[in-house]
Write a protein that holds these residues in place. Structure first.
Motif, PDB file in Angstrom:
ATOM      1  N   LEU A 293       0.829  -1.200   0.000  1.00 53.79           N
ATOM      2  CA  LEU A 293       0.000   0.000   0.000  1.00 53.79           C
ATOM      3  C   LEU A 293       0.862   1.248   0.000  1.00 53.79           C
ATOM      4  CD1 LEU A 293      -2.845   1.226   0.285  1.00 53.79           C
ATOM      5  CD2 LEU A 293      -2.566   1.097   2.746  1.00 53.79           C
ATOM      6  N   LEU A 294       1.940   1.224   0.814  1.00 49.47           N
ATOM      7  CA  LEU A 294       2.811   2.392   0.885  1.00 49.47           C
ATOM      8  C   LEU A 294       3.472   2.668  -0.467  1.00 49.47           C
ATOM      9  CD1 LEU A 294       4.462   1.899   4.361  1.00 49.47           C
ATOM     10  CD2 LEU A 294       2.899   3.693   3.693  1.00 49.47           C
ATOM     11  N   THR A 295       3.852   1.595  -1.174  1.00 48.67           N
ATOM     12  CA  THR A 295       4.465   1.818  -2.486  1.00 48.67           C
ATOM     13  C   THR A 295       3.463   2.432  -3.448  1.00 48.67           C
ATOM     14  OG1 THR A 295       5.846  -0.123  -2.149  1.00 48.67           O
ATOM     15  CG2 THR A 295       5.712   0.721  -4.377  1.00 48.67           C
ATOM     16  N   SER A 296       2.191   2.001  -3.332  1.00 48.95           N
ATOM     17  CA  SER A 296       1.219   2.495  -4.303  1.00 48.95           C
ATOM     18  C   SER A 296       0.909   3.970  -4.100  1.00 48.95           C
ATOM     19  CB  SER A 296      -0.072   1.671  -4.236  1.00 48.95           C
ATOM     20  OG  SER A 296      -0.641   1.791  -2.962  1.00 48.95           O
ATOM     21  N   PHE A 297       1.271   4.523  -2.936  1.00 52.86           N
ATOM     22  CA  PHE A 297       1.075   5.960  -2.760  1.00 52.86           C
ATOM     23  C   PHE A 297       2.071   6.777  -3.567  1.00 52.86           C
ATOM     24  CE2 PHE A 297      -2.330   5.898  -0.069  1.00 52.86           C
ATOM     25  CZ  PHE A 297      -2.137   5.311   1.163  1.00 52.86           C
ATOM     26  N   ASN A 298       3.135   6.126  -4.031  1.00 54.34           N
ATOM     27  CA  ASN A 298       4.154   6.826  -4.824  1.00 54.34           C
ATOM     28  C   ASN A 298       4.748   8.015  -4.086  1.00 54.34           C
ATOM     29  OD1 ASN A 298       4.438   5.292  -7.078  1.00 54.34           O
ATOM     30  ND2 ASN A 298       2.803   6.313  -8.206  1.00 54.34           N
ATOM     31  N   LEU A 299       4.963   7.839  -2.803  1.00 50.85           N
ATOM     32  CA  LEU A 299       5.512   8.953  -2.024  1.00 50.85           C
ATOM     33  C   LEU A 299       7.026   8.978  -2.130  1.00 50.85           C
ATOM     34  CD1 LEU A 299       3.530   8.391   1.247  1.00 50.85           C
ATOM     35  CD2 LEU A 299       3.236  10.304  -0.301  1.00 50.85           C
ATOM     36  N   PRO A 300       7.618  10.168  -1.937  1.00 51.86           N
ATOM     37  CA  PRO A 300       9.075  10.196  -1.801  1.00 51.86           C
ATOM     38  C   PRO A 300       9.492   9.452  -0.535  1.00 51.86           C
ATOM     39  CG  PRO A 300       8.145  12.368  -1.380  1.00 51.86           C
ATOM     40  CD  PRO A 300       7.026  11.504  -1.859  1.00 51.86           C
ATOM     41  N   SER A 301      10.729   8.971  -0.568  1.00 49.78           N
ATOM     42  CA  SER A 301      11.185   8.050   0.479  1.00 49.78           C
ATOM     43  C   SER A 301      10.961   8.538   1.912  1.00 49.78           C
ATOM     44  CB  SER A 301      12.661   7.725   0.217  1.00 49.78           C
ATOM     45  OG  SER A 301      13.188   6.945   1.238  1.00 49.78           O
ATOM     46  N   PRO A 302      11.303   9.806   2.281  1.00 50.23           N
ATOM     47  CA  PRO A 302      11.077  10.206   3.677  1.00 50.23           C
ATOM     48  C   PRO A 302       9.616  10.182   4.084  1.00 50.23           C
ATOM     49  CG  PRO A 302      11.897  12.066   2.392  1.00 50.23           C
ATOM     50  CD  PRO A 302      11.981  10.886   1.522  1.00 50.23           C
ATOM     51  N   MET A 303       8.719  10.619   3.192  1.00 48.69           N
ATOM     52  CA  MET A 303       7.308  10.613   3.551  1.00 48.69           C
ATOM     53  C   MET A 303       6.819   9.190   3.737  1.00 48.69           C
ATOM     54  SD  MET A 303       6.423  13.623   3.903  1.00 48.69           S
ATOM     55  CE  MET A 303       4.774  13.133   4.339  1.00 48.69           C
ATOM     56  N   ARG A 304       7.315   8.282   2.894  1.00 44.01           N
ATOM     57  CA  ARG A 304       6.918   6.888   3.026  1.00 44.01           C
ATOM     58  C   ARG A 304       7.339   6.340   4.378  1.00 44.01           C
ATOM     59  NH1 ARG A 304       7.282   1.679  -0.440  1.00 44.01           N
ATOM     60  NH2 ARG A 304       7.336   0.166   1.262  1.00 44.01           N
ATOM     61  N   ASN A 305       8.574   6.682   4.797  1.00 46.02           N
ATOM     62  CA  ASN A 305       9.063   6.222   6.098  1.00 46.02           C
ATOM     63  C   ASN A 305       8.197   6.728   7.228  1.00 46.02           C
ATOM     64  OD1 ASN A 305      11.174   4.740   5.139  1.00 46.02           O
ATOM     65  ND2 ASN A 305      12.690   6.349   5.383  1.00 46.02           N
ATOM     66  N   ILE A 306       7.841   8.024   7.173  1.00 48.01           N
ATOM     67  CA  ILE A 306       7.050   8.604   8.254  1.00 48.01           C
ATOM     68  C   ILE A 306       5.683   7.939   8.315  1.00 48.01           C
ATOM     69  CG2 ILE A 306       5.944  10.714   9.061  1.00 48.01           C
ATOM     70  CD1 ILE A 306       8.258  12.271   7.991  1.00 48.01           C
ATOM     71  N   LEU A 307       5.065   7.757   7.150  1.00 43.21           N
ATOM     72  CA  LEU A 307       3.749   7.132   7.120  1.00 43.21           C
ATOM     73  C   LEU A 307       3.813   5.708   7.647  1.00 43.21           C
ATOM     74  CD1 LEU A 307       0.945   7.934   6.326  1.00 43.21           C
ATOM     75  CD2 LEU A 307       1.332   7.008   4.057  1.00 43.21           C
TER      76      LEU A 307
END
Lengths: 327, 374, 396
Positions: A293-307
């Motif tokens: 799910l986190l990958t599908s958000f296509n977030l930049p790496s730091p935002m993905r980590n925080i989420l």
């Protein structure tokens, strides 16, 4: 009865339900994550998605089985990742892409897993050091040995036959790895729920002193749980090597934490004495779905980590809170 | 007699384990470093005691002070029955804040440091909230927070960058003697005291102040048995939160020392310090809740630091002794980890005295209880 | 019983330290044809221990002690190759009158350890200190100290970005790698094509430069990025991210990835999905061999092979030797825009695509099949400039 007391009654009953049906909660969370994935990325409703999720969940559920046993017994096994990496390297080195070495690889890998599990067990149980630190130190040594024996270079690959038994899609969707799950899952369920060892394991985790007084050999039970964990992790390493096709040092180290979190989300606790394998399987599914799910958000790496961190803490808050001192 | 008595008392303290291990490794280090330097530089008194050369002493102290400080913080958390494996990335957070705040807002450097302290306190409060108030499993909270803090670090500073004015980092990286402009010769012995050592002593004195207050006793009570502590009127949650905040102070100081040591910022560093500090504290003699002291942290951290140094010089020595000897760095790491594992196992030998103490204490409690019943 | 175990294990500690000397001796001999498995012994593949022996080759041979500092080696085939190439270059230097002895120090991504090791190297009196640093700043004090002690300090591979020191930064042209890959993708797929962009480690300078190249090319070619991810140069993560992108079922025409391309393809294999319309770039033996296999009968997946040469360290050594020889740099060798950090960008030498495979172009004097198959799976393409080549191109 006033409305407030009905509400309070409802919430406390809901809370009780959540606390006692942790495995069910894990399944429920998995379903929520699944729905969220389809909302965010509707094109995920395809057979590649289902196949991959099933495959990765099964690979994670195998070390999670061992971890469940160890945690129920009151310990912790941080060496899961190192053993998986070690047997993965063993697989690719021995097979070198040729068929026909499976039995050889299988027996050596099981032996490695059993030996490391035995060392883990003896050091954690007999010597009295905290299981987390000891298994971590042993995992470090296993990791260093990987480097020394391979000189840091990756070479070889899993045989095509083995890779097919893991990745081939039956009916185009179901990965062939379900065959392995069909063997390992029932065995684990049997050990934990039906066998005498399983009952003793739960007793030991719940109250080791009382268990010892009833004649259960507490130390032996715990050491056996570590051996199980080592053997299961070793087997998972073989399957993992077949999935990745190649292997390198420390390739599966992340599984140490992943298996731990999967088992905790599935309802087993660090204190021991409770938990079920069904919950761990559901927990593994949750971990895989969350990462996807986190990958599908296509977030930049730091935002993905925080989420990732926030969601993890929310998940833990649901039912992993220890009892308050006031209770 | 008095000496034997105080020695026996010392053997019962938790710090005895760490102290013994630390002394063993220290002697090993002095020998190996001296031997190695003599091999290349000739046998002189200066080379035999190469470990004590002012530049070597200063270097080893100032580059490892951040690690020792967070081991102390970890030891404090272990006493209250918690732990924090995100403590490593927390000093990276302080480091990043200390660099970026002056850089982007133009305020003076010490202002940035204050904000860094605030960041350390804030993140420790968050960690404490999750672990003490929400009572989530500390290991997994630390794991989750590592991701969170790393993400925040990269958001604050996307690539390693930044500088610190020389006026700030030069004093930190020198010895006390070099702080003076034209020092008289009789003060030469101060060259052997690195400024970083002074920082450590000040921090320990500050802790000493806290430990003398009721708080110093409460942490042991809460760590051993929170329920009993609550029954006696000690609030476990507030004690643990205070412990987390004091740990935040240690993290703040460690982060500033890191900033002064590298004179720059790096958002992705020190992640492995979290687990390493836990291992170091355990080697130093800490137990899981209610057993141990801050000096365990100091000795355990020192042990780990000196192991690295010893292994480095040991292999350099071997390459000088045996012509053409080179071994891959994999062996360096393997030997280091084997020694650390050995250190862990050795704690059980040195912990024998303490287990006796613990047993006697428990027995005394039961006996006293019986007396009251009668 | 417990005490016995503990004493036994204490002995084990000591034995481990002692045993290493025996093992170290054993490793000296059998280092040759293991196709890349020699570790860091004194005998590189062709050299034969000239580093520590005598420099009998006549003329005024200068003894040079080299300390090569590396942020990480374990688990990183690039860095392993980096160290091996330095050893080869050190052995080769005898041809130019330098007897170079090589010692390697690894700091395991820890800035404190790096500081300490650099300090130790200064104290031990090395002539050349080469560093592949943990961070892009933070070593000013120690660099100044080294230079004061008369040591030649040179930075290789990961640029050191401080403008307050005067050292050479010998790095690979990362921006070119990203730009060339993106441009070729645009040529193959056409404007408006959908691509996945998987970058490496966010927060790392090499990645930032490479991504700048990628983004410039993407904009120029009019490509549309429909999925992103970071693989942090971790093959496991690369495969995982690619698998998760495939899970989303998004329509994609090609995959742009910052190395680890072979792991992305493994994700396709495991999922049983048809290969992408384009993939680039990768630089390992596994990748080259896989692309030849996929495109055996006809070009199924256009691709590009670019080299991110680990030999940049060896090239840096030869720069340092030139400095030691007292040669001065030519004007204008620094990369435009990066003069203040004295960066010299070495362009990638090997580059071939599927078009070259079809046309039968030769790479490094071999046919593409020969060339690709001469590599071990995990080995990356490398090259380094010799002392003379560096002198001719960059020095007066």
């Amino acid at each position: 009865m006033s409305d407030k007391s009905i509400n309070r009654d409802f919430f406390s009953r809901l809370n009780l339900f959540i606390q006692t049906h942790t495995a069910l909660m894990a399944v429920f969370i998995a379903i929520i994550l699944l729905i969220a994935t389809f909302i965010v990325s509707p094109s995920s409703l395809n057979k590649v998605f289902f196949g991959n999720i099933i495959l990765l969940t099964i690979i994670l559920s195998i070390p999670a089985a061992g971890q469940t046993m160890v945690l129920i017994g009151g310990g912790m096994d941080f060496g899961v990742g190192a053993v998986m990496s070690a047997t993965a390297i063993l697989t690719t080195y021995t097979m070198r892409g040729q068929n026909g070495h499976f039995l050889q690889v299988f027996f050596i890998a099981i032996a490695i897993g059993a030996v490391v599990g035995l060392i883990n067990g003896i050091c954690s149980v007999k010597i009295g050091l905290p299981a987390m630190i000891v298994t971590m130190a042993i995992a470090n040594i296993v990791t260093r040995m990987q480097y020394i024996l391979t000189d840091g270079v990756l070479s070889g690959s899993a045989s095509p036959a083995l890779a097919a038994t893991v990745s081939y899609r039956i009916f185009g969707v179901i990965p062939a790895i379900v065959m392995y799950a069909a063997i390992i899952w029932p065995i684990t369920f049997f050990i934990l729920n039906k066998s005498r060892y399983g009952k003793q394991l739960y007793m030991v985790g719940n109250n080791p002193t009382a268990a010892g007084l009833t004649g259960v050999k507490v130390d032996k039970i715990r050491i056996i749980s570590y051996v199980f964990s080592g053997v299961l992790a070793a087997f998972a390493g073989i399957l993992g090597a077949a999935y990745m096709a190649t292997a390198r040092c420390q390739i599966f180290d992340g599984y140490a934490y992943d298996s731990l979190i999967a088992v905790i989300i599935g309802g087993t606790t660090f204190a021991g004495g409770t938990g079920s394998y069904a919950g761990s399987i559901a927990g593994s599914l949750v971990m895989i779905l969350l990462s996807n799910l986190l990958t599908s958000f296509n977030l930049p790496s730091p935002m993905r980590n925080i989420l990732n961190a926030v969601i993890l803490i929310l998940l833990l808050m649901l039912y992993n809170r220890s009892k308050s001192v006031r209770q | 007699m008095a000496i034997r008595e105080s020695l026996r008392r010392f053997r019962r303290k938790p710090a005895f384990t760490g102290c013994m291990l630390f002394i063993i490794v220290l002697i090993l280090n002095i020998v190996v470093q001296g031997w190695s330097t003599c091999m290349s530089g000739g046998v002189t008194a200066e080379n035999i005691f190469a470990f004590f050369k002012p530049s070597a002493l200063t270097s080893i102290f100032m580059s490892n002070l951040p690690f020792i400080l967070i081991t102390i913080g970890q030891a404090l958390l272990l006493i209250v029955g918690q732990m924090d494996i995100s403590i490593g990335v927390q000093i990276a957070l302080v480091n990043v804040v200390c660099i970026m705040v002056p850089q982007t807002t133009g305020c003076p450097v010490w202002c940035g440091w204050l904000v860094g302290f605030a960041a350390a306190f804030a993140i420790s409060a968050v960690c404490g909230f999750c672990c003490s108030v929400l009572r989530l499993p500390a290991l997994l909270v630390g794991y989750a927070l590592t991701f969170l803090i790393q993400g925040i670090n990269v958001l604050i500073m996307n690539v390693p960058q930044g500088t610190v004015p020389m006026a700030y980092w030069k004093p930190y990286q020198s010895s006390v003697y070099k702080l003076f402009n034209n020092p008289p010769a009789f003060l030469k012995f101060l060259d052997y005291i690195p400024v970083a050592a002074l920082v450590l002593i000040v921090v320990l004195l500050i802790w000493h102040f806290f430990s003398r207050r009721p708080f110093g006793k409460h942490i042991y009570a809460v760590g051993t048995n929170p329920r009993n502590a609550f029954a006696v009127g000690i609030n476990p949650v507030s004690t643990q939160m205070k412990a987390f905040l004091i740990k935040g102070f240690f993290v703040g100081v460690a982060g500033i020392c890191l900033t002064l040591m590298s004179a720059s910022g790096n958002p992705l560093q020190c992640e492995e310090y979290g687990i390493k500090s836990l291992s170091a504290a355990i080697i130093g003699g800490m137990g899981w809740g209610g057993w141990g002291s801050i000096s365990c942290g100091v000795f355990g951290g020192g042990f780990l630091v000196l192991i690295q140094n010893t292994v480095y010089y040991f292999f350099t020595l071997l390459s000088k002794l045996v012509a053409g000897f080179t071994v891959s760095s994999y062996w360096h790491n393997f030997v280091s980890d084997l020694i650390i594992f050995g250190g862990l196992l050795m704690t059980i030998v040195t912990a024998k005295e303490q287990r006796k103490t613990l047993q006697q204490g428990l027995k005394a409690q039961f006996k006293r209880g019986e007396k009251n019943v009668r | 019983m417990k005490k016995f175990i503990a004493i036994l294990l204490g002995l084990l500690m000591v034995l481990a330290l002692v045993a290493c000397s025996g093992n170290g001796g054993g490793q000296q001999g059998g280092g040759e044809g293991q196709g890349g498995g020699e570790g860091q012994e004194t005998t590189p593949a062709e050299g034969g221990g000239e580093e520590q022996g005598g420099g009998e080759q006549g003329g005024a041979v200068v003894d040079v002690k080299l300390a090569s500092h590396n942020a990480v080696v374990e688990g990183n085939p690039y860095r392993v190759r980096y160290e091996k190439d330095i050893q080869e270059a050190a052995a080769d230097a005898i041809n130019y009158g330098y007897n170079v002895s090589y010692s390697s120090f690894v700091s395991n991504q820890d800035a404190s350890t790096e500081q300490q090791q650099l300090q130790n190297s200064i104290n031990e009196g090395y002539n050349i200190i080469m560093n592949n640093p943990v961070a892009t700043t933070g070593l000013d004090p120690i660099i100044l100290q080294a230079q004061e002690a008369g040591i030649i300090y040179i930075n290789a591979d990961c640029a050191y970005m401080s403008t307050d020191v005067n050292i050479l930064n010998v790095v690979t042209d990362q921006e070119y790698l990203g730009y060339k890959t993106g441009t070729y993708a645009g040529e193959v797929l056409g404007s408006g094509a959908k691509v996945a962009m998987i970058a490496a480690w966010e927060g790392n300078q090499a990645n930032t430069d490479r991504q700048r190249g990628f983004e410039k090319a993407i904009e120029e070619q009019g490509l549309v990025v429909v999925a992103t991810g970071n693989h942090d140069w971790d093959p496991t993560k690369a495969q995982q991210i690619m698998a998760e992108i495939l899970n989303q079922g998004t329509e994609m025409d090609g995959v742009l990835i910052s190395q680890c391309a072979e792991n992305a393809l493994a994700a396709y294999d495991a999922a049983g999905v048809a290969y992408p319309g384009f993939i680039g770039f990768g630089d390992t033996g596994a990748y080259m061999q896989k692309m030849l296999e996929i495109n055996k009968d006809e070009i199924v997946t256009p691709y590009i092979v670019l080299s991110n040469p680990p030999g940049v360290g060896a090239t840096a050594l030869n720069f340092a030797l030139n400095e030691l020889a007292g040669n001065t740099l030519k004007d204008g060798v620094f990369q435009p825009g990066y003069e203040d950090t004295h960066q010299i960008w070495i362009k990638s030498r090997v580059c071939y695509t599927d078009k070259d495979q079809v046309a039968g172009t030769q790479v490094e004097g071999k046919s593409i099949e020969e060339y690709a198959n001469s590599f071990e799976a995990g080995d990356s393409i490398t090259f380094w400039l010799t002392f003379q080549e560096v002198k001719d191109t960059y020095f007066n």
